[in-house]
Write an enzyme that holds these catalytic residues in place. Structure first.
Site, mmCIF file in Angstrom:
data_model
loop_
_atom_site.group_PDB
_atom_site.id
_atom_site.type_symbol
_atom_site.label_atom_id
_atom_site.label_comp_id
_atom_site.label_asym_id
_atom_site.label_seq_id
_atom_site.Cartn_x
_atom_site.Cartn_y
_atom_site.Cartn_z
ATOM 1 N N SER A 124 54.339 40.823 64.057
ATOM 2 C CA SER A 124 55.424 41.326 63.228
ATOM 3 C C SER A 124 56.653 41.625 64.086
ATOM 4 O O SER A 124 56.557 42.275 65.113
ATOM 5 C CB SER A 124 54.947 42.595 62.512
ATOM 6 N N GLY A 125 57.776 41.075 63.663
ATOM 7 C CA GLY A 125 59.025 41.307 64.390
ATOM 8 C C GLY A 125 59.292 40.296 65.482
ATOM 9 O O GLY A 125 60.276 40.380 66.202
ATOM 10 N N THR A 129 60.436 34.910 60.430
ATOM 11 C CA THR A 129 61.269 34.706 59.242
ATOM 12 C C THR A 129 62.633 34.148 59.629
ATOM 13 O O THR A 129 63.148 33.221 59.003
ATOM 14 C CB THR A 129 61.417 36.045 58.483
ATOM 15 N N ASN A 174 59.419 46.196 62.384
ATOM 16 C CA ASN A 174 60.479 45.242 62.059
ATOM 17 C C ASN A 174 61.294 45.785 60.897
ATOM 18 O O ASN A 174 60.742 46.180 59.879
ATOM 19 C CB ASN A 174 59.809 43.897 61.681
ATOM 20 N N SER A 177 60.716 43.363 57.705
ATOM 21 C CA SER A 177 59.377 42.786 57.828
ATOM 22 C C SER A 177 58.936 42.137 56.523
ATOM 23 O O SER A 177 59.090 42.720 55.438
ATOM 24 C CB SER A 177 58.406 43.905 58.214
ATOM 25 N N SER A 178 58.419 40.938 56.646
ATOM 26 C CA SER A 178 57.933 40.253 55.450
ATOM 27 C C SER A 178 56.653 40.926 55.023
ATOM 28 O O SER A 178 55.706 41.021 55.801
ATOM 29 C CB SER A 178 57.634 38.783 55.757
ATOM 30 N N GLY A 406 53.329 38.863 60.143
ATOM 31 C CA GLY A 406 52.718 38.792 61.478
ATOM 32 C C GLY A 406 51.658 39.858 61.697
ATOM 33 O O GLY A 406 51.567 40.846 60.962
ATOM 34 N N GLU A 408 49.883 42.983 62.787
ATOM 35 C CA GLU A 408 50.498 44.289 62.992
ATOM 36 C C GLU A 408 49.461 45.395 63.163
ATOM 37 O O GLU A 408 48.360 45.336 62.608
ATOM 38 C CB GLU A 408 51.472 44.623 61.849
HETATM 39 N N1 LIG Z 1 66.674 33.959 66.841
HETATM 40 C C1 LIG Z 1 67.038 35.216 66.674
HETATM 41 N N2 LIG Z 1 68.250 35.608 67.072
HETATM 42 C C2 LIG Z 1 68.651 36.877 66.903
HETATM 43 N N3 LIG Z 1 67.871 37.829 66.380
HETATM 44 C C3 LIG Z 1 66.647 37.510 65.961
HETATM 45 C C4 LIG Z 1 66.162 36.177 66.074
HETATM 46 N N4 LIG Z 1 64.929 36.148 65.603
HETATM 47 C C5 LIG Z 1 64.658 37.406 65.178
HETATM 48 N N5 LIG Z 1 65.664 38.214 65.398
HETATM 49 C C6 LIG Z 1 65.739 39.659 65.094
HETATM 50 O O1 LIG Z 1 64.430 40.120 64.941
HETATM 51 C C7 LIG Z 1 64.222 40.695 63.689
HETATM 52 C C8 LIG Z 1 62.820 40.393 63.172
HETATM 53 O O2 LIG Z 1 62.686 39.056 62.943
HETATM 54 P P1 LIG Z 1 61.829 38.499 61.757
HETATM 55 O O3 LIG Z 1 62.079 39.265 60.543
HETATM 56 O O4 LIG Z 1 62.053 37.073 61.741
HETATM 57 O O5 LIG Z 1 60.385 38.823 62.257
HETATM 58 P P2 LIG Z 1 59.024 38.305 61.633
HETATM 59 O O6 LIG Z 1 58.315 37.598 62.719
HETATM 60 O O7 LIG Z 1 59.269 37.568 60.401
HETATM 61 O O8 LIG Z 1 58.284 39.649 61.332
HETATM 62 P P3 LIG Z 1 57.307 39.999 60.131
HETATM 63 O O9 LIG Z 1 56.003 39.423 60.474
HETATM 64 O O10 LIG Z 1 57.291 41.471 60.144
HETATM 65 O O11 LIG Z 1 57.916 39.433 58.930
HETATM 66 C C9 LIG Z 1 65.282 40.125 62.817
HETATM 67 O O12 LIG Z 1 65.638 41.003 61.803
HETATM 68 C C10 LIG Z 1 66.422 39.920 63.791
HETATM 69 O O13 LIG Z 1 67.151 41.099 63.924
HETATM 70 MG MG LIG Z 2 58.915 37.864 58.514
#
Ligand SMILES: Nc1ncnc2c1ncn2[C@@H]1O[C@H](COP(=O)(O)OP(=O)(O)OP(=O)(O)O)[C@@H](O)[C@H]1O
Ligand SMILES: [Mg+2]
Length: 1045
Positions: A124-125, A129, A174, A177-178, A406, A408
């Site tokens: 997660s994070g 996404t 996050n 977070s999804s 992800g 967590e």
């Molecule tokens: N390529 C990137 N460039 C800049 N910031 C990023 C990038 N990827 C992720 N982030 C930052 O990290 C945060 C978390 O990313 P994201 O929501 O994609 O995580 P996730 O893997 O989908 O987590 P979860 O499993 O909780 O959904 C985003 O809100 C953003 O602020």
């Molecule tokens: Mg996500």
């Protein structure tokens, strides 16, 4: 920077020309872990990641797998220019990037027409996404567009803000977070244009609606509505702007997050809803539901004196009634009572306070999660490709994007974390299956020399969770279903009983020492691939049962809110069968997801989270090492390094590249393996670059394949030419055949027509001939049907002959001989023709000619058949005069005075005695005939006195003017000779009106001489004209006969 301009030699070999080198920054560390010198060292691996991360190079490859480290800051590497730079360029030619991964899958989809999927994993994070959004944006921005596809592109893009508003929330790990799993298919047509999409969602963490851990929030949409909704929107729904006023939103004590702007997100969501195709009414109803959840949270219960539970917050109830479109009393009854059907009988039992509250929460969760499912279905409707022609599996291909919640670990982990982490175990297993296990198994199966790489296979954990009868889910279901007092604790005990010897399962009771302290009494610990997680069993049974009391369902079924009525169905209430538990449903949907993913060609992205503080630039080595370990990146690297980047069945490989070698083109007849060997030899593959297995070729480096691909690319124009030639040939041939066919058709049709006409004519001719013959035979019979045609024909042909052979003029006596029977008609026609011709003739006659003719007619009356020289005179025109005025003596003219000469002609006058010939001029005036000698008028005979005129029958020119002998003025008859006797006598007869007094006398003309004496002129036929004085005082004239009598 990029390598560009690959050159292809004449022999088909490919030479790489590096156009420009990578920049120094790009070359920090290695771009591909395969190039790492010390590839077995985890430290070197992490150091490479760290060095690159410090330079903001967040992407690195392990072969074709993309490893990304979340930068937590905007790197400005996702612009349109960046997209263009990666478009259509081979993987290894340019610095690693998520766009390269996306482009690679897209090209594989286009060239090989195989469905693709992009598996993004990480805790997660870690940035899953974000990555999936960037990939979607890349496709939307760079793929060709169909004419009307801009709306589908917008919808694809805009589905994200909506789903994130309803399905994402701030967690400790996050801020966005999804809280649901998402698998999205992007559908492309055969030209590679995005044409539609489909989303599958997985288990929304609905507990979050009613409860959040400290520092966390509920789903974004609640805060967005309260922050961004205008006054009117809130007022209508009885809401106030303060999130703290809502019990469901205060549990985490975190209404505001610095990284989130609820106000602007609210606007974005509203815009997105409109783009997706929600009408205003639907948006209103959706917001009604969101608001109703908040009101449900604020609904309180109290106990009256009799201990009965009732709702104490009437305002909330009022709004709930309004927003959900349900009856207030029914709802309040349903929230405080429970309906049970036992042995076919309905029983209503009151709920106590605690039960009422949990039934309220259950309703809130159900309303929200079902609305979410409805939302996904609605988005799917809007993304669905409508054109049926293309929507047959063959014409479209898909790229699937998997962005699942992800892995967590929280302070307290519950049923939701159990599901989420189980899901991540499954995904990890799939990755292991596809990248480590099956790959190594394949080398073995193909007989490739191989030193096995050990890795941790998490199948054991997956089995622990999902195995039939023995797995945690099976035990949980069993506990939920069994009669008796099943509680979360009995469930824990049951697990302890069944799973006590499992290496990855620990509880307080089963452990000892240090571990025992770390695991609470109500917890069980799973040793996940990604780490150890303690799960608190509290709520497991309830959440798994996912119980919503029957009477609440009944109330919701009657909802007037159209979204609610689509979410709750009467059948569900009627259905006596117990629905699958939440965990089992999830298990089944995951198994289905795995099948979907397995059916596609996968590409991988492994996301790493650099620190727990969501801070940019901080690289927590411990944390990263942990992830590198559990993601199995080192193992992947080792397998990749020792293994082969690419493999393909001989058949497919040969099929794709056979055009690059003359021996294999166009077809290889022999054994497939030999064909591939010939081909790669021709392509100058070095022995270390490839291996030939039992059924596949294995290519070690992507580069080798890319070079081959480039060669194919260079060959394509030739292939295109061949295709073009064949196609044109085919087209022309078809066109020729079509034309030929058309010509033959027309020809045969025309010939048919012609021959039919000919046959008809022949038939008619035969009939005609037959009836003619018949008619001819019966021609003398009375007119009947058998001879009438013949007779008509005879008539007709006579008329036609007549038409062609009409006499040329009136003098022409010819006239075709009419057939028997129509002589009379012919006669009539002849007369008619004659009359008509004459009439025409007469109309054309000029006055002078008429005059001429009149004279000729008179001449004819007088001389025709009487005088021999008459026929000769006919063609000679009568002149007006034969003497002009200047030939006549002036004196004579004067003497004549008003009685002017009308006609003059030279004559010879014979003396009545002695017949001496004397030349004279004979003049005819209006009243008299005058004989002139020079200036002297020798004799003048008034027409009144002229008795008659005599001429002979012969061709001589003699004529005698008889005058009365008693007339003293006259010396006797005048004997004259003239060369134009007919003309002169005719004119004289006309003028003197003596037409009937002209005598044509045979043999001898007598004439009177003065004093009663008579002379005579004898006419005889002789050889020539001779005038002599004969014996007896007669004048003898001999004249030749010009015309036989
Ligand atoms: N390529 C990137 N460039 C800049 N910031 C990023 C990038 N990827 C992720 N982030 C930052 O990290 C945060 C978390 O990313 P994201 O929501 O994609 O995580 P996730 O893997 O989908 O987590 P979860 O499993 O909780 O959904 C985003 O809100 C953003 O602020
Ligand atoms: Mg996500």
């Amino acid at each position: 920077m990029r390598y560009r301009a690959r050159e292809v030699g004449v022999d088909g070999g490919v030479r790489l020309v590096m156009e420009s080198a990578l920049t120094a920054r790009d070359r920090v560390g290695v771009q591909d872990f395969l190039l790492l010198e010390n590839f077995t060292s985890e430290a070197a691996f992490i150091e490479n990641l760290r060095r690159r991360f410090k330079e903001n190079l967040v992407y690195t490859y392990i072969g074709s797998v993309l490893v990304s480290v979340n930068p937590y800051k905007d790197l400005e590497i996702y612009s349109r220019q960046h997209m263009e730079r990666y478009r259509g360029v081979n993987f290894y030619e340019i610095s690693p990037h998520i766009f390269a991964l996306a482009d690679n899958s897209y090209r594989a989809l286009r060239t090989e027409r195989r469905d693709q999927c992009l598996l993004i994993s990480g805790e997660s994070g870690a940035g899953k996404t974000e990555a999936s959004k960037k990939i979607l944006l890349y496709y939307i921005s760079t793929c060709p567009a169909r004419d009307n596809s801009s709306y589908i592109r917008d919808r694809l893009l805009q589905s994200n803000p909506v789903l994130e508003a309803f399905g994402n929330a701030k967690t400790l790990r996050n801020d966005n977070s999804s809280r649901f799993g998402k698998y999205m298919d992007i559908q492309f047509d055969f030209k590679g244009c995005p044409i539609g999409g489909h989303i599958l969602s997985y288990l929304l963490e609905k507990t979050r609606v009613v409860h959040q851990n400290h520092g966390e929030r509920s789903f974004h949409i609640f805060y967005q509505l309260l922050e961004g909704g205008d006054q009117e929107t809130l007022k209508r729904r009885g809401l106030e702007r303060n999130a703290q006023s809502y019990h469901y939103l205060v549990k985490g004590s975190c209404p505001r997050v610095s990284s989130i702007n609820d106000k602007s997100d609210w606007k974005a969501v509203n815009k997105a809803l409109a783009v997706i195709g929600f009408n205003e009414e639907e948006v209103e109803k959706l917001l009604d539901i969101v608001a109703s959840v908040l009101h449900l949270g604020n609904t309180q219960f109290g106990e009256d004196e009799e201990g009965e539970t009732h709702i104490t917050t009437d305002t909330q109830l009022r709004y709930l009634t309004k927003l959900l479109g349900v009856s207030g009393t029914a709802l309040s009854q349903a929230l405080t009572h429970r309906k049970i059907i036992a042995k076919g009988e309905e029983m209503i039992s009151p709920l106590n306070l605690e039960q009422a509250m949990s039934s309220r929460d259950a309703l809130a969760k159900a309303v929200y999660s079902r609305t979410f499912t409805w939302l996904v279905a609605k988005i799917n409707q809007s993304l669905a490709f409508k054109d049926d022609i293309y929507y047959s599996g063959k014409c479209s291909s898909v790229i699937g994007l998997l962005d699942i919640y992800g892995f967590e670990v929280f302070q307290i982990n519950s049923f939701e974390q159990f599901c989420i982490n189980y899901c991540n175990e499954k995904l990890q297993q799939l990755l292991i299956e596809l990248t480590l296990k099956s790959e190594q198994e394949e080398y073995e199966a193909e007989g490739i020399a191989w030193e096995p790489v050990n890795y941790f296979d998490n199948k054991i954990i997956c089995d622990l969770v999902e195995e039939k009868h023995k797995g945690i889910i099976a035990l949980l279901d069993e506990e939920c279903l069994r009669p008796g007092d099943a509680t979360d604790i009995t469930f824990l005990e049951k697990m302890e009983d069944t799973l006590r010897n499992h290496a990855h399962f620990v509880t307080h009771k089963l452990s000892n020492g240090k571990t025992r302290k770390a695991v609470g009494r109500e917890e069980f610990r799973l040793l996940h691939y990604a780490g150890e997680v303690n799960y608190n069993v509290n709520g497991f049974l309830d959440k798994n049962n996912d119980l919503l009391y029957r009477n609440l369902k009944e109330v919701m079924c009657l909802s007037e809110n159209p979204i609610m009525s689509q979410c709750f169905h009467q059948e569900e209430v009627n259905d006596q069968k117990r629905p699958d538990t939440a965990a089992t449903q999830f298990k089944v949907s995951l198994a289905r997801l795995m099948e979907i993913l397995m059916s596609k060609e996968p590409s991988y992205m492994r996301c790493i989270k650099p620190n727990d503080g969501k801070q940019p630039g901080r690289f927590d080595e411990m944390l990263v090492r942990h992830q590198v370990k559990y993601l199995g990146l080192m193992e992947s690297l080792r397998v990749r390094r020792a293994g082969f980047a690419y493999r393909r069945h001989y058949q497919a490989f040969l099929q794709r590249y056979k055009s690059l070698c003359p021996d294999t083109w166009p077809n290889w007849e022999g054994n497939l393996q030999d064909g591939v060997a010939t081909l790669v030899k021709h392509l100058s593959y070095k022995p270390e670059e490839y291996k030939l297995g039992r059924s596949k070729i294995f290519i070690r480096f992507p580069k080798t394949l890319f070079i081959t691909e480039d060669a194919l690319e260079a060959r394509k124009p030739d292939l295109a030419t061949i295709l073009q030639t064949s196609w044109r040939g085919y087209r022309e041939r078809s066109s020729y055949h079509r034309t030929r066919h058309a010509v033959i058709t027309i020809q045969s049709w025309w010939r048919g027509v012609k021959d039919r006409r000919k046959a008809r004519r022949r038939r008619e001719a035969a009939n005609t001939i037959r009836s003619l013959i018949k008619g001819f035979i019966l021609r003398n019979e009375p007119r009947c049907s058998d001879n009438e045609f013949y007779l008509a024909h005879v008539r007709f042909s006579f008329l036609m002959t007549l038409k062609r052979n009409l006499p040329k003029n009136v003098l022409d006596q010819s006239w075709p001989k009419p057939p028997t029977g129509i002589e009379e008609a012919s006669e009539h026609i002849h007369t008619l023709w004659l009359r008509n011709t004459m009439r025409h003739y007469c109309r054309r006659v000029q006055p002078e000619w008429k005059h001429q003719l009149e004279q000729k007619v008179i001449a004819s009356e007088m001389f025709r058949n009487q005088k021999d020289c008459y026929p000769q005179s006919v063609p000679k025109l009568f002149l007006g005069t034969r003497l002009e005025a200047d030939q006549i003596n002036l004196k004579v003219i004067q003497t004549l005075g008003n009685d002017r000469m009308k006609y003059g002609v030279p004559v010879i006058k014979y003396d009545r005695h002695g017949f001496k010939p004397r030349p004279r001029q004979l003049l005819l005036t209006a009243s008299a005939v005058v004989l002139v000698q020079e200036a002297k008028i020798k004799q003048k005979v008034d027409y009144g006195t002229l008795l008659s005129i005599s001429v002979s029958t012969l061709s001589d020119g003699f004529f005698v003017l008889h005058v009365p002998t008693n007339n003293t003025k006259q010396k006797g008859d005048l004997v004259l000779q003239c060369d134009h006797v007919i003309e002169t006598v005719t004119k004289l007869a006309i003028m003197a009106d003596k037409i009937h007094n002209v005598n044509v006398i045979d043999d001898s003309i007598n004439f009177a001489v003065a004093r009663g004496k008579v002379g005579a002129i004898d006419f005889t036929i002789g050889a020539e004209l001779r005038v002599v004085k004969a014996k007896g005082g007669h004048l003898a004239v001999t004249a030749p006969r010009l015309n036989p009598a």
